[in-house]
Design a protein around this motif. Sequence first.
Motif, PDB file in Angstrom:
ATOM      1  N   THR A 178       5.921   4.193  -2.182  1.00  0.00           N
ATOM      2  CA  THR A 178       5.609   2.785  -2.447  1.00  0.00           C
ATOM      3  C   THR A 178       6.631   1.882  -1.765  1.00  0.00           C
ATOM      4  O   THR A 178       7.835   2.023  -2.011  1.00  0.00           O
ATOM      5  CB  THR A 178       5.595   2.542  -3.976  1.00  0.00           C
ATOM      6  OG1 THR A 178       4.620   3.402  -4.561  1.00  0.00           O
ATOM      7  CG2 THR A 178       5.258   1.099  -4.307  1.00  0.00           C
ATOM      8  N   LEU A 228      -0.834  14.790   2.159  1.00  0.00           N
ATOM      9  CA  LEU A 228      -1.728  13.726   2.644  1.00  0.00           C
ATOM     10  C   LEU A 228      -2.919  13.485   1.718  1.00  0.00           C
ATOM     11  O   LEU A 228      -3.560  12.430   1.786  1.00  0.00           O
ATOM     12  CB  LEU A 228      -2.217  14.051   4.057  1.00  0.00           C
ATOM     13  CG  LEU A 228      -1.146  13.995   5.151  1.00  0.00           C
ATOM     14  CD1 LEU A 228      -1.732  14.354   6.505  1.00  0.00           C
ATOM     15  CD2 LEU A 228      -0.488  12.622   5.209  1.00  0.00           C
ATOM     16  N   ILE A 277      -3.219  10.065  -0.908  1.00  0.00           N
ATOM     17  CA  ILE A 277      -3.543   8.645  -0.680  1.00  0.00           C
ATOM     18  C   ILE A 277      -4.815   8.293  -1.465  1.00  0.00           C
ATOM     19  O   ILE A 277      -5.714   9.119  -1.595  1.00  0.00           O
ATOM     20  CB  ILE A 277      -3.700   8.327   0.832  1.00  0.00           C
ATOM     21  CG1 ILE A 277      -3.759   6.807   1.043  1.00  0.00           C
ATOM     22  CG2 ILE A 277      -4.897   9.024   1.450  1.00  0.00           C
ATOM     23  CD1 ILE A 277      -3.150   6.342   2.326  1.00  0.00           C
ATOM     24  N   VAL A 281       3.093  -1.020   4.570  1.00  0.00           N
ATOM     25  CA  VAL A 281       3.327   0.386   4.229  1.00  0.00           C
ATOM     26  C   VAL A 281       4.760   0.747   4.617  1.00  0.00           C
ATOM     27  O   VAL A 281       5.345   0.110   5.486  1.00  0.00           O
ATOM     28  CB  VAL A 281       2.345   1.356   4.960  1.00  0.00           C
ATOM     29  CG1 VAL A 281       0.916   1.128   4.560  1.00  0.00           C
ATOM     30  CG2 VAL A 281       2.505   1.280   6.481  1.00  0.00           C
ATOM     31  N   ALA A 297      -6.463   2.613  -1.201  1.00  0.00           N
ATOM     32  CA  ALA A 297      -5.460   2.415  -0.141  1.00  0.00           C
ATOM     33  C   ALA A 297      -6.135   2.549   1.226  1.00  0.00           C
ATOM     34  O   ALA A 297      -5.894   1.740   2.135  1.00  0.00           O
ATOM     35  CB  ALA A 297      -4.333   3.430  -0.299  1.00  0.00           C
ATOM     36  N   ILE A 298      -7.008   3.554   1.364  1.00  0.00           N
ATOM     37  CA  ILE A 298      -7.696   3.757   2.650  1.00  0.00           C
ATOM     38  C   ILE A 298      -8.572   2.538   2.970  1.00  0.00           C
ATOM     39  O   ILE A 298      -8.573   2.025   4.094  1.00  0.00           O
ATOM     40  CB  ILE A 298      -8.548   5.056   2.615  1.00  0.00           C
ATOM     41  CG1 ILE A 298      -7.633   6.272   2.424  1.00  0.00           C
ATOM     42  CG2 ILE A 298      -9.386   5.202   3.876  1.00  0.00           C
ATOM     43  CD1 ILE A 298      -8.353   7.588   2.173  1.00  0.00           C
ATOM     44  N   LEU A 340      -0.371   8.869  10.230  1.00  0.00           N
ATOM     45  CA  LEU A 340      -1.200   8.768   9.022  1.00  0.00           C
ATOM     46  C   LEU A 340      -2.515   8.066   9.350  1.00  0.00           C
ATOM     47  O   LEU A 340      -3.589   8.512   8.946  1.00  0.00           O
ATOM     48  CB  LEU A 340      -0.438   7.997   7.932  1.00  0.00           C
ATOM     49  CG  LEU A 340      -1.228   7.749   6.647  1.00  0.00           C
ATOM     50  CD1 LEU A 340      -1.447   9.068   5.895  1.00  0.00           C
ATOM     51  CD2 LEU A 340      -0.510   6.751   5.736  1.00  0.00           C
ATOM     52  N   VAL A 366       0.827  -1.207   0.000  1.00  0.00           N
ATOM     53  CA  VAL A 366       0.000   0.000   0.000  1.00  0.00           C
ATOM     54  C   VAL A 366       0.867   1.266   0.000  1.00  0.00           C
ATOM     55  O   VAL A 366       1.504   1.592   1.003  1.00  0.00           O
ATOM     56  CB  VAL A 366      -0.957   0.005   1.224  1.00  0.00           C
ATOM     57  CG1 VAL A 366      -1.841   1.253   1.205  1.00  0.00           C
ATOM     58  CG2 VAL A 366      -1.813  -1.258   1.238  1.00  0.00           C
ATOM     59  N   LEU A 372      -6.435  -0.449   4.015  1.00  0.00           N
ATOM     60  CA  LEU A 372      -5.903  -0.271   5.376  1.00  0.00           C
ATOM     61  C   LEU A 372      -7.015  -0.478   6.417  1.00  0.00           C
ATOM     62  O   LEU A 372      -6.754  -0.982   7.510  1.00  0.00           O
ATOM     63  CB  LEU A 372      -5.259   1.113   5.526  1.00  0.00           C
ATOM     64  CG  LEU A 372      -3.969   1.337   4.712  1.00  0.00           C
ATOM     65  CD1 LEU A 372      -3.505   2.785   4.816  1.00  0.00           C
ATOM     66  CD2 LEU A 372      -2.853   0.384   5.160  1.00  0.00           C
ATOM     67  N   THR A 382       1.789   5.138   0.338  1.00  0.00           N
ATOM     68  CA  THR A 382       1.272   6.221   1.194  1.00  0.00           C
ATOM     69  C   THR A 382       1.899   7.540   0.721  1.00  0.00           C
ATOM     70  O   THR A 382       2.904   7.527  -0.004  1.00  0.00           O
ATOM     71  CB  THR A 382       1.611   5.956   2.673  1.00  0.00           C
ATOM     72  OG1 THR A 382       3.022   5.748   2.794  1.00  0.00           O
ATOM     73  CG2 THR A 382       0.869   4.746   3.214  1.00  0.00           C
ATOM     74  N   SER A 414       3.668   5.779  10.921  1.00  0.00           N
ATOM     75  CA  SER A 414       2.407   5.312  10.331  1.00  0.00           C
ATOM     76  C   SER A 414       1.224   5.619  11.243  1.00  0.00           C
ATOM     77  O   SER A 414       0.111   5.833  10.754  1.00  0.00           O
ATOM     78  CB  SER A 414       2.489   3.819  10.026  1.00  0.00           C
ATOM     79  OG  SER A 414       3.519   3.623   9.088  1.00  0.00           O
TER      80      SER A 414
END
Length: 235
Positions: free
Chosen positions: A85, A14, A17, A80, A21-22, A42, A7, A25, A9, A39
Amino acid sequence: MAKLYIVPTPIGNLEDITLRAIRILKECDLILAEDTRNSIHLLKHLQIEKPLKSYHQHNEHKILQEIIELIQQGKNIALVSDAGTPAISDPGFLLVRECIAAGIDVETLPGPTAFVPALVNSGFPCDNFVFIGFLPVKKGRSTKLKSLLEETKTIILYESPYRLVKALEELKATLGDERRASVSRELSKFFEETKRGTLQELITYFSLKTVKGEIVIVVEGLNRKQKHESETTEA
Ligand code: SAM
């Protein structure tokens, strides 16, 4: 069957993303993070609460089998890194390789990475390029630089701001003063800047200031036609 998700980030902004991806997660059972402290920020911002486990260059060999077994037991795991990446100049390659070898599905989400915007923004050909990542700091540095001598593809390097001018000097010594390059700094952030010019022009520009932030250097590949023409004219 459970999977390993890679995933990407944000590399600064911000907003970069992706929705997927959200979701991944939020849905996974465990997040492997290069630095859990980074992390957590985030994940807090995204209002995601998940178990986190450290996965970095110093423990990746040690916990590899444990992770593979967790996925085989049905746990979906997301990897992540601190930014961008995973596996691109970051931990991840080993886990991807070993998951594939173990017959585990690996799904890498498209998303932020520093070298793609730097390459496109350079204005140099994007159809054929070589990604070097960080040059070795000591041993192997000059060998790596020499290997670029005949490179006709666009060359992409990651470099620390403290070594930027030194790296440009070394590139100039190897590839010549007139080779064109582009330096992208702080991509996607408030102080984003891309400076283009010959290696000598870039050295002059960056020597006059304290270089801060994260850096990608893109160098134009050797132009074989021009090289051939100048050799023919000299003869
Ligand atoms: N995994 C990341 C990726 O996908 O690009 C790279 C991680 S590597 C440890 C960190 C390096 O990436 C930095 O030293 C810099 O060279 C580059 N980088 C990361 N974020 C950047 C940014 N916002 N602007 C310019 N370069 C960046």
